[in-house]
Design a protein around this motif. Structure first.
Motif, mmCIF file in Angstrom:
data_model
loop_
_atom_site.group_PDB
_atom_site.id
_atom_site.type_symbol
_atom_site.label_atom_id
_atom_site.label_comp_id
_atom_site.label_asym_id
_atom_site.label_seq_id
_atom_site.Cartn_x
_atom_site.Cartn_y
_atom_site.Cartn_z
ATOM 1 N N ARG A 125 0.857 -1.445 0.085
ATOM 2 C CA ARG A 125 -0.193 0.043 -0.202
ATOM 3 C C ARG A 125 0.836 1.254 0.004
ATOM 4 N N GLN A 126 1.944 1.317 0.945
ATOM 5 C CA GLN A 126 2.762 2.435 1.127
ATOM 6 C C GLN A 126 3.404 2.624 -0.431
ATOM 7 N N SER A 127 3.988 1.679 -0.997
ATOM 8 C CA SER A 127 4.652 1.652 -2.144
ATOM 9 C C SER A 127 3.900 2.043 -3.310
ATOM 10 N N LEU A 129 1.544 3.963 -2.966
ATOM 11 C CA LEU A 129 1.394 5.702 -2.641
ATOM 12 C C LEU A 129 2.430 6.374 -3.026
ATOM 13 N N GLU A 130 3.880 5.806 -2.552
ATOM 14 C CA GLU A 130 4.859 6.522 -3.050
ATOM 15 C C GLU A 130 4.959 6.460 -4.705
ATOM 16 N N ALA A 132 2.601 6.881 -6.689
ATOM 17 C CA ALA A 132 1.626 7.839 -6.841
ATOM 18 C C ALA A 132 2.150 9.209 -6.837
ATOM 19 N N LYS A 133 2.951 9.297 -5.663
ATOM 20 C CA LYS A 133 3.611 10.736 -5.404
ATOM 21 C C LYS A 133 4.802 11.039 -6.403
ATOM 22 N N GLU A 134 5.345 10.179 -6.495
ATOM 23 C CA GLU A 134 6.812 10.184 -7.318
ATOM 24 C C GLU A 134 6.329 10.500 -8.689
ATOM 25 N N PHE A 135 5.446 9.840 -9.479
ATOM 26 C CA PHE A 135 4.713 9.884 -10.638
ATOM 27 C C PHE A 135 3.316 10.425 -10.759
ATOM 28 N N PRO A 136 3.105 11.659 -10.552
ATOM 29 C CA PRO A 136 1.759 12.138 -10.686
ATOM 30 C C PRO A 136 1.210 11.800 -12.006
ATOM 31 N N GLU A 137 2.283 12.035 -12.958
ATOM 32 C CA GLU A 137 1.802 11.949 -14.302
ATOM 33 C C GLU A 137 1.220 10.554 -14.734
ATOM 34 N N LEU A 163 -7.022 1.413 -3.003
ATOM 35 C CA LEU A 163 -6.320 2.488 -3.793
ATOM 36 C C LEU A 163 -6.816 3.049 -4.730
ATOM 37 N N LEU A 167 -7.304 6.853 -4.664
ATOM 38 C CA LEU A 167 -6.371 7.812 -5.686
ATOM 39 C C LEU A 167 -7.129 8.454 -6.677
ATOM 40 N N GLY A 168 -8.297 7.588 -7.142
ATOM 41 C CA GLY A 168 -8.957 8.280 -8.184
ATOM 42 C C GLY A 168 -8.341 7.894 -9.429
ATOM 43 N N LYS A 169 -7.443 6.650 -9.509
ATOM 44 C CA LYS A 169 -6.909 6.210 -10.704
ATOM 45 C C LYS A 169 -6.715 4.760 -10.734
ATOM 46 N N HIS B 12 4.023 19.108 -12.945
ATOM 47 C CA HIS B 12 3.000 18.917 -13.552
ATOM 48 C C HIS B 12 1.870 20.052 -13.585
ATOM 49 N N TYR B 17 -4.455 14.597 -8.944
ATOM 50 C CA TYR B 17 -5.426 13.769 -7.723
ATOM 51 C C TYR B 17 -6.601 14.969 -7.333
ATOM 52 N N SER B 21 -7.440 12.970 -2.269
ATOM 53 C CA SER B 21 -6.126 11.985 -2.718
ATOM 54 C C SER B 21 -4.993 12.978 -2.475
ATOM 55 N N ILE B 25 -1.662 11.781 -0.704
ATOM 56 C CA ILE B 25 -0.378 11.977 -1.434
ATOM 57 C C ILE B 25 0.738 12.843 -0.386
ATOM 58 N N THR B 28 2.431 11.291 1.982
ATOM 59 C CA THR B 28 3.258 10.061 1.643
ATOM 60 C C THR B 28 4.704 10.331 1.587
#
Lengths: 490, 488
Positions: A125-127, A129-130, A132-137, A163, A167-169, B12, B17, B21, B25, B28
Motif C-alpha cells: 500500500r505504502q509503495s 502511494l509512493e 503515485a506521489k513520485e509519478f503523478p503523471e 487505492l 487515488l481516483g486512478k 505537472h 489528484y 487524494s 499523497i 506520503t
C-alpha cells in the motif's frame, strides 16, 4: 518413429516426446509434447509467469507506473530488459511528460524477512502511494505478485481496489507469481484476463470512426509498430488501441469500441481478443505481418473486411517496389543457407516460410520456448519434410542440433547467441532484434540484412582450428560431412 | 564551463489528484519503495562465485524465472554462454515442498553435465516454503549409495535479505568450509583425482590464497599477473579469468573448463596465508584462519596507486622478496600519467556507483587523481562501506555524500544536487547520465549496452593507467573539445 531421443538426453528419456521430426504422412495429431513442466535440472531457456506479464504484456504501456511486490531480485531483473520504445504522444493529442517512461522506471516493495513472516500488504500500500506521489503523471499503477508474495498470500486485489478509489486512478494487480504455470505463457494469460476484467469497457475513446481496429499482441519491439502504423494510416484504418506496444493505459480501457480486433502475436494475446469478442461482439482476425507475402495477404484480408481493397493493394505495391531490389540481392546471397529458428512461440511459424520463399534459405530446425498445441500445429504445417521441431530444448540439445543439422545461422535470443558463436554458428537475435524492426515489408529487409551480415562476417574466414578438440577416428575422416551427419543421425 | 546540469523534472501543470487524494499523497514519504534498484539478489552473487570454479554447475532451487533472469543478465554482460540450472518449481511442487524437484534436478545434472561440483542455492520461494536443502541433498547422496563423486554444496540465498554481495561472500565460505571438511575429503572426489601424490605439504605451504572479490575476468587476470610477477604460487578464489572471457576455439563449455579446482579449494587449508582483496568477501579467509591457522591479510581492492602498493608490499613481506622490475615500470608509468592528466581532472566532481569494494577503490583512486568523489552509492546497506568512505573523506579532505542501501533514485537526486560532472557506474546509470547530460564511465555489473564488459579493468597499475586515460579523455571530450581553438 517421428520422435527422436537425442544422444545427450539418454538420462532423461522423457525428452523424446518433445523432439519431433516432420513427416508429411504422419497423422495430424503428431506434434511435440508442449506446455508442460520442464524437467528439473534440464537447462531450459524458459522464464517465469511474472516475466510473462511484466516483461511482455504490460511493460510496453507508456504511461503506467509499475510496482513489483517482491524482494529486490524480481524488481531488479524486471528493469530495462526489453526493447519496446514508446512515443510521448497521447490519443487526445497531448504529450506524456516522461519520455520512454516504461523503459526508465521500475519500482518495488523491496520485501524483507519480517514482511515474509508478517505479510507485505502494508508495504504494498505504502509503495503504491509512493509511486503515485513520485509519478503523478502516470495514468495508472500496475502492481505485480511474485513468488514470495504469492506464497505468503497477500491480498493484492484488496489493496489495489482500496487505492484505486482513494487515488481516483486505476491501480491494477497482476496475480502471476513466478511459480505459476510451466512457462512465461501463464503470465501472458493472466495479463490478458486481468486487463480485460478490470479495464476493457471502463472508458470511452475521444472519438470513433467506422474503421477502428485493435492491434492486439503488437508490442513495438524495436519499433515494429511504427513500421505497421503507416500501412494502416494509408489504408484509412484507425488503430484505436494497440495491445500494448506504445499504447497508453486508456487505450486498453476502450478496446471494446473497435470494429475489429487484429491479433498479431497469437500466443500471448489471443485471449483478450476472444474475451472482447464474447463480451462485446467485436470480431477478431488473426494476422501475420512477417515477410512480404504474409504481410500482403493479411493487408488484403483487412482491406477486404473494410471494403478498402484498392488502398491495401496500393500499400502493398508501393512497399514491394521499394524492397524488391534489395530482396533480390539478399536472396542471391542467402540461397541454400540452412537456418535454425528458435523463438518464444509464434515467430517459429511466422518466419520459416518467408525465409524459404523470399530468401531461398532452408529451415532445418525449429524450436520454441513456450508454444502450445495450436502453435505447433502451424509450425508443423509450414515446416518442410525432415525439419526437426523441438519443444523447450536444453543447452546440450542445442549443441546436438547444431552438430546434426548443421545450420548456417541461428535466429534466437541472447542466452543462446553466445553458445552458437562458440560453435562458429552466426546468430541473429529475434526476440529483441539486432538492427530491427523486423516486421512488415521494410522490416523483413532489415532481418535479411542482419542474417546476411552475420553469415558473411569476414571473421568466419579467419576461424580455423586444428583438430585438437575432437580427434575423429580414421574411418570417419574419410566421410563427407553429409555422410557423417546421416551417420550421427542414426 | 560545462552547460548547466540543473535539470528539474517538469512540474505537472495541475495535480491529477482530487482533494482527498492530494491529502493522502502529501502525507506520503519515500520510505519502502525501491525505484530502480541498485543491487541484485542473493542467488546471483552465489552464481557469480560458482562461475569461477572448474566444472561447477550452479543450481537455483526455485522457479525457472530466477535462473533465466540471471542467465539473461550474465549472458548480456559477459557475452558468453552461461548455464545456470533450475529446479523448475511450480504450483503443485510448491504445495508439497521441493524435495522431489531438487532430487530430480541433481539427478538430471549429474547424468547430463557430469559436473565436478554442484552449488545449490535457495531462492525466495524455497526459503519461504522452508525446504531443508541439506537433508534433501543427503537423501540424494544416500539414494545414490555414495556413487556421487563430486561435492554438492547448499547455499542459503533468500533475496529478501542482503544482496548479491553478501551471498558472494557466503558462497566462498561455504565452498571452503565444505570442501576442506574431513567428511568430504574421505570421499574419493573426481576433482581430486589429478592430485599429485608426491606434492608434499611443504609445497602447499608456499602458496597464498587470494580472494579477489567481485572482479571482472580481466581484473582477476591482472591479479594473477601481479602474483606471477612476484613469483608467488597462489590459489585464486574464484578464478573466472578464463571461464568468463573464453577464446573462440571450436568448442563450447557447458561448465567452466577453466577455473579454481576442487583440489585447490581443498588446499587452501594448507596455504601460507590468505589475502582478501575485499572487505566484503573475506569470510572464507576468516574461516581458514580460525580453523586452520592460515593467516588472513585483509587488504583493500588494489584499485589505484596506494591500494596496489599495499597489495604488492604485502606480497613483498610475505615472500621476503623484491618488487618485480616490470611492476616498478608499470607503477612509474601510472605516476607519470597522473601528473600529465591532472590539469584536466583537478577538482572534477565525480559520482561513483556500484559494488562496495569497487566504489571504495574508485573513490580512493579518483581522489588520488585530484578529483572530488562527491557522491558514492552502493545498493547494500553496509556500515563497513560507510566507514571505509569516511576514512577516505577524512584523509583526503573531501566531503562525500554516502548512499549505502539506496537506489538509483537516491543516486540521481544527489547527482543533481552536487552538480556532478562525471559518473562512474553500470549500464543502469546511463539513464541518469543522459538526463543530467554528463558522461558515464561504464564499470561494474551489469554493463550490457557496450561491448567488452568482461574486459573492463580497474585493478593494478596497468588498469589504473588505462582507466586514467579513459576518465581523462572522457573529460576532455566533454568539457574541452567544444571550446574555441584559442582557448586551448
Amino acid at each position: 518413429m517421428p520422435y527422436d531421443l537425442f544422444e545427450v538426453d539418454k538420462a532423461i528419456p522423457e525428452r523424446k516426446k518433445h523432439i519431433y521430426i516432420k513427416k508429411s504422412d504422419d497423422p495430424e495429431a503428431e506434434i511435440p509434447s508442449c506446455n508442460t513442466k520442464t524437467i528439473p535440472g534440464c537447462m531450459t531457456e524458459r522464464g517465469c509467469a511474472f516475466a510473462g506479464v511484466k516483461g511482455v504484456i504490460t511493460g510496453a504501456v507508456k504511461d503506467a507506473a509499475h510496482v513489483i511486490h517482491s524482494p529486490v531480485g524480481c524488481t531488479a531483473y524486471g528493469y530495462g530488459t526489453k526493447r519496446y520504445p514508446t512515443t510521448s504522444s497521447m490519443p487526445d493529442g497531448s504529450e506524456f511528460p516522461l519520455e520512454n517512461f516504461n523503459l526508465k522506471y521500475i519500482m518495488g516493495t523491496d520485501l524483507k524477512e519480517s514482511d515474509v513472516v508478517f505479510g507485505g500488504m502494508k508495504k504494498l500500500r505504502q509503495s503504491i502511494l509512493e509511486a503515485a506521489k513520485e509519478f503523478p503523471e502516470a495514468n495508472a499503477i500496475y502492481a505485480y505478485a511474485t513468488c514470495t508474495t504469492g506464497l505468503i498470500g497477500d491480498d493484492m486485489d484488496g489493496v489495489v481496489k482500496e487505492l484505486s478509489e482513494e487515488l481516483g486512478k486505476d491501480v491494477v494487480a497482476f496475480n502471476a507469481p513466478g511459480f505459476s504455470g510451466p512457462t512465461q505463457s501463464k503470465g501472458h494469460h493472466v495479463g490478458n484476463h486481468t486487463l480485460f476484467q478490470h479495464l476493457v469497457g471502463s472508458k470511452e475513446p475521444p472519438q470513433t470512426t467506422p474503421y477502428d481496429v485493435n492491434l492486439i499482441g503488437e508490442y513495438n519491439i524495436d519499433g515494429d509498430l511504427w513500421i505497421l502504423k503507416p500501412y494502416f494510416e494509408e489504408m484509412g484504418i484507425n488503430i484505436l488501441s494497440t495491445f500494448t506496444g506504445d499504447c497508453c493505459h486508456d487505450e486498453i480501457c476502450w478496446m471494446h469500441r473497435a470494429k475489429l480486433s487484429l491479433v498479431r502475436c497469437q500466443r500471448s494475446a489471443t485471449y483478450i481478443a476472444d474475451l472482447i469478442e464474447k463480451e462485446y461482439g467485436v470480431p477478431y482476425m488473426k494476422v501475420d505481418f512477417f515477410g512480404p507475402r504474409y504481410c500482403a495477404e493479411n493487408l488484403r484480408a483487412i482491406g477486404k473486411y473494410f471494403g478498402l481493397e484498392d488502398k491495401a493493394e496500393k500499400v502493398i505495391q508501393d512497399r514491394m517496389a521499394k524492397i524488391k531490389p534489395e530482396l533480390e540481392f539478399y536472396k542471391e546471397k542467402l540461397q541454400g543457407k540452412k537456418v535454425w529458428v528458435f523463438s518464444g512461440g509464434p515467430k517459429n511459424w511466422h518466419l520459416p516460410r518467408p525465409l524459404e520463399e523470399c530468401l531461398g534459405m532452408e529451415v532445418v530446425a525449429v524450436s520454441t520456448m513456450f508454444e502450445h498445441e495450436d502453435g505447433y500445429e502451424k509450425i508443423k504445417q509450414r515446416a518442410k519434410e525432415n525439419t526437426v521441431i523441438v519443444d523447450d530444448p536444453n543447452s546440450l540439445e542445442m549443441e546436438e542440433i547444431i552438430e546434426k543439422y548443421q545450420p548456417d545461422i541461428m535466429l534466437s535470443g541472447v542466452k543462446e547467441k553466445y553458445l552458437a558463436h562458440k560453435l562458429q554458428l552466426p546468430c541473429v537475435l529475434i526476440h529483441s532484434y539486432e538492427n530491427g524492426p523486423y516486421i512488415g515489408f521494410e522490416g523483413f529487409i532489415n532481418l535479411a540484412k542482419d542474417i546476411y551480415a552475420s553469415i558473411y562476417n569476414p571473421v568466419w574466414n579467419l576461424v580455423e582450428f586444428q583438430d585438437e578438440v575432437k580427434e575423429e577416428p580414421l574411418e570417419l575422416k574419410e566421410l563427407s560431412a553429409e555422410e557423417k551427419s546421416t551417420l550421427s543421425a542414426k | 564551463m560545462p552547460e548547466s546540469k540543473k535539470h528539474q523534472k517538469k512540474d505537472h501543470p495541475h495535480s491529477p489528484y482530487g482533494e482527498e487524494s492530494q491529502e493522502l499523497i502529501a502525507k506520503t514519504q519515500k520510505r519502502f519503495a525501491v525505484i530502480n534498484p541498485s543491487r541484485m539478489c542473493q542467488p546471483l552473487g552465489a552464481v557469480q562465485a560458482l562461475l569461477g570454479i572448474r566444472g561447477a554447475m550452479p543450481l537455483i532451487h526455485g522457479s525457472q524465472g530466477c535462473s533465466t533472469y540471471m542467465r539473461f543478465q550474465l549472458c548480456r554482460h559477459y557475452r558468453e554462454p552461461i548455464n545456470v540450472s533450475s529446479t523448475s518449481m511450480s504450483e503443485a511442487t510448491v504445495v508439497y515442498g521441493g524435495e522431489k524437484n531438487l532430487i530430480q534436478a541433481l539427478n538430471t545434472i549429474t547424468h547430463q553435465y557430469k559436473p565436478e561440483l554442484i552449488g545449490v542455492t535457495s531462492s525466495c520461494l524455497t526459503e519461504t516454503i522452508g525446504d531443508d536443502m541439506d537433508s534433501i541433498i543427503n537423501k540424494f547422496l544416500q539414494n545414490n549409495h555414495n556413487k556421487i563423486d563430486f561435492p554438492i554444496i547448499p547455499i542459503s540465498t533468500p533475496s529478501y535479505a542482503g544482496s548479491h554481495i553478501e551471498s558472494y561472500d557466503q558462497t566462498l565460505k561455504a565452498l571452503v568450509e565444505k570442501i576442506t571438511h574431513q567428511n568430504i575429503l574421505k570421499q574419493s572426489l573426481k576433482g581430486l583425482k589429478d592430485e599429485n601424490k608426491k606434492s608434499s605439504q611443504i609445497n602447499l605451504k608456499d602458496k597464498i590464497n587470494v580472494i579477489t572479490g567481485l572482479l571482472s575476468p580481466m581484473d582477476v587476470e591482472e591479479v594473477k599477473f601481479i602474483l606471477k610477477e612476484m613469483n608467488i604460487e597462489s590459489i585464486v578464489l574464484t578464478d573466472n579469468s578464463q571461464s568468463l572471457n573464453s577464446p573462440l576455439d571450436g568448442k563450447v563449455d557447458f561448465l567452466p573448463s577453466k577455473g579454481t579446482t576442487i583440489k585447490q579449494i581443498r588446499d587452501t587449508a594448507y596455504s601460507k596465508a590468505t589475502i582478501a582483496l575485499s572487505n566484503h568477501a573475506n569470510s572464507a579467509g576468516v574461516f581458514l584462519e580460525k580453523e586452520f591457522g592460515v593467516k588472513l591479510f585483509n587488504l583493500p581492492t588494489p584499485i589505484g596507486l596506494r591500494a596496489t602498493d599495499e597489495f604488492i608490499e604485502t606480497l613483498v613481506k610475505l615472500k621476503n622478496n623484491q618488487i618485480s622490475k616490470t611492476l616498478k615500470i608499470h607503477r612509474g608509468q601510472l605516476l607519470d600519467a597522473m601528473v600529465d592528466a591532472h590539469a584536466y581532472n583537478y577538482n572534477r566532481k565525480v559520482a561513483i556507483y556500484g559494488e562496495p569494494d569497487m566504489v571504495v577503490g574508485l573513490t580512493r583512486f579518483t581522489s588520488e587523481l585530484g578529483m572530488i568523489p562527491a557522491v558514492v552509492c552502493t545498493g547494500t546497506e553496509c556500515n563497513k562501506f560507510k566507514q571505509e568512505i569516511e576514512l577516505i573523506s577524512s584523509q583526503d579532505g573531501h566531503e562525500i555524500q554516502i548512499i549505502s542501501g539506496g537506489d538509483q533514485y537516491d543516486l540521481h537526486q544527489k547527482v543533481k544536487e552536487e552538480e556532478i560532472e562525471i559518473l562512474m557506474g553500470n549500464s543502469y546509470s546511463a539513464r541518469i547520465a543522459k538526463e543530467e547530460n554528463i558522461p558515464l564511465i561504464r564499470i561494474g555489473f551489469p554493463v550490457f549496452d557496450r561491448i567488452g564488459a568482461q574486459r573492463i579493468k580497474i585493478v593494478g597499475y596497468r588498469a589504473g593507467l588505462s582507466l586514467l586515460d579513459l576518465i581523462t579523455n572522457t573529460i576532455i571530450e566533454k568539457y574541452y573539445d567544444n571550446l574555441k581553438e584559442e582557448h586551448l
